[in-house]
Design a protein around this motif. Structure first.
Motif, short mmCIF file in Angstrom:
data_model
loop_
_atom_site.label_atom_id
_atom_site.label_comp_id
_atom_site.label_asym_id
_atom_site.label_seq_id
_atom_site.Cartn_x
_atom_site.Cartn_y
_atom_site.Cartn_z
N THR A 17 83.27 -39.88 -16.93
CA THR A 17 84.25 -40.38 -17.75
C THR A 17 84.52 -39.51 -19.11
OG1 THR A 17 82.82 -42.04 -18.81
CG2 THR A 17 84.38 -42.83 -17.18
N PRO A 18 84.85 -38.23 -18.96
CA PRO A 18 84.53 -37.16 -20.09
C PRO A 18 85.16 -37.62 -21.16
CG PRO A 18 86.20 -36.49 -18.40
CD PRO A 18 85.43 -37.65 -17.75
N ASP A 19 86.11 -38.46 -21.36
CA ASP A 19 86.83 -38.81 -22.56
C ASP A 19 86.21 -40.13 -23.27
OD1 ASP A 19 88.76 -36.52 -22.31
OD2 ASP A 19 90.11 -37.94 -21.10
N ALA A 20 85.16 -40.59 -22.68
CA ALA A 20 84.44 -41.64 -23.26
C ALA A 20 83.92 -41.32 -24.56
CB ALA A 20 83.63 -42.24 -22.06
N GLU A 21 83.91 -42.13 -25.51
CA GLU A 21 83.21 -41.97 -26.81
C GLU A 21 81.99 -42.49 -26.84
OE1 GLU A 21 85.68 -43.55 -30.03
OE2 GLU A 21 87.56 -42.68 -29.44
N LEU A 22 81.24 -41.89 -27.46
CA LEU A 22 79.80 -42.35 -27.38
C LEU A 22 79.78 -42.93 -28.79
CD1 LEU A 22 78.16 -38.73 -27.21
CD2 LEU A 22 78.38 -40.33 -25.48
N PRO A 23 78.82 -44.28 -28.66
CA PRO A 23 78.78 -45.08 -29.75
C PRO A 23 78.24 -44.29 -31.09
CG PRO A 23 77.01 -45.29 -28.29
CD PRO A 23 77.75 -44.48 -27.64
N ALA A 24 78.57 -44.80 -32.05
CA ALA A 24 78.25 -44.28 -33.44
C ALA A 24 76.51 -44.39 -33.73
CB ALA A 24 78.97 -44.86 -34.55
N ALA A 25 75.96 -43.44 -34.19
CA ALA A 25 74.53 -43.54 -34.50
C ALA A 25 74.40 -44.64 -35.31
CB ALA A 25 73.85 -42.24 -34.92
N GLU A 26 73.03 -45.36 -35.16
CA GLU A 26 72.78 -46.25 -36.17
C GLU A 26 71.92 -45.87 -37.39
OE1 GLU A 26 71.01 -49.40 -33.92
OE2 GLU A 26 72.52 -49.84 -32.65
#
Length: 200
Positions: free
Chosen positions: A191-200
């Motif tokens: 899913t190349p368009d998936a967004e990575l979660p923001a770093a905590e």
């Protein structure tokens, strides 16, 4: 002359693969021989199936990560050998991943092979809160991956498909469930368009 050499090499490769039978590469792995990577004239040889990680026996975030990392190791192994049995055993549904595994198996069954393309996992980001992870719970993750350059050969030793190395890589999305003492991937797809979660 080159065509004859390629055809002869492909015939040898087919004989080796046919000799493996339904047991995948188990019979082809020699304990005294070093692993040999694939080349443009022959498939890889003496590649051992990846070992299971002890963390995979736990219904925890660490267990999910270890399992998903193992799934990508099994995919890499399958691409090098055509042996998809262990990979398919790790899947439950996961239609895209199953179709990919079956295509790999078919290529080798037809006498072809794959050079490169092994997925290098950069990290596994579990998005399900750790405190919610337990047996029977769907655990979601996004997985940035950098695959090697990929070349697929047919049974005549001819190039059928190529993909260059992309330094940007891609992203896979996955869902895994721990049940009856084992993890299974119920969804695994690029899913190349998936967004990575923001770093905590």
């Amino acid at each position: 002359m080159k065509t004859i050499r390629i055809a002869a090499t492909a015939a040898v490769a087919l004989a080796v693969l046919t000799g493996c039978g339904e047991s995948g590469t188990t019979a082809a792995v020699s304990p005294d021989a070093a692993p040999t990577p694939a080349t443009s004239t022959a498939p890889a040889q003496n590649i051992s199936e990846p070992a299971v990680n002890d963390l995979m026996s736990e219904p925890t975030a660490a267990g999910a990560k270890a399992f998903l990392h193992h799934v990508f190791e099994l995919k890499s192994y399958a691409q090098q050998t055509g042996d998809v049995e262990a990979l398919l055993a790790a899947l439950d549904g996961a239609d895209a991943a199953v179709a990919d595994a079956e295509a790999i198996s078919q290529r080798y069954d037809d006498g072809g092979w794959i050079l490169g393309g092994q997925p290098k996992v950069k990290q596994i980001l579990v998005t399900t809160p750790a405190e919610e992870i337990a047996e029977g719970v769907e655990v979601d993750a996004v997985i940035p991956v950098n695959p090697d350059a990929y070349t697929a050969f047919n049974g005549e030793g001819e190039v059928e498909e190529t993909r260059p190395f992309d330094p940007a890589g891609s992203i896979y999305s996955a869902t895994a469930v721990y049940s009856d003492g084992a993890w299974k991937a119920t969804y695994l797809e690029e899913t190349p368009d998936a967004e990575l979660p923001a770093a905590e």
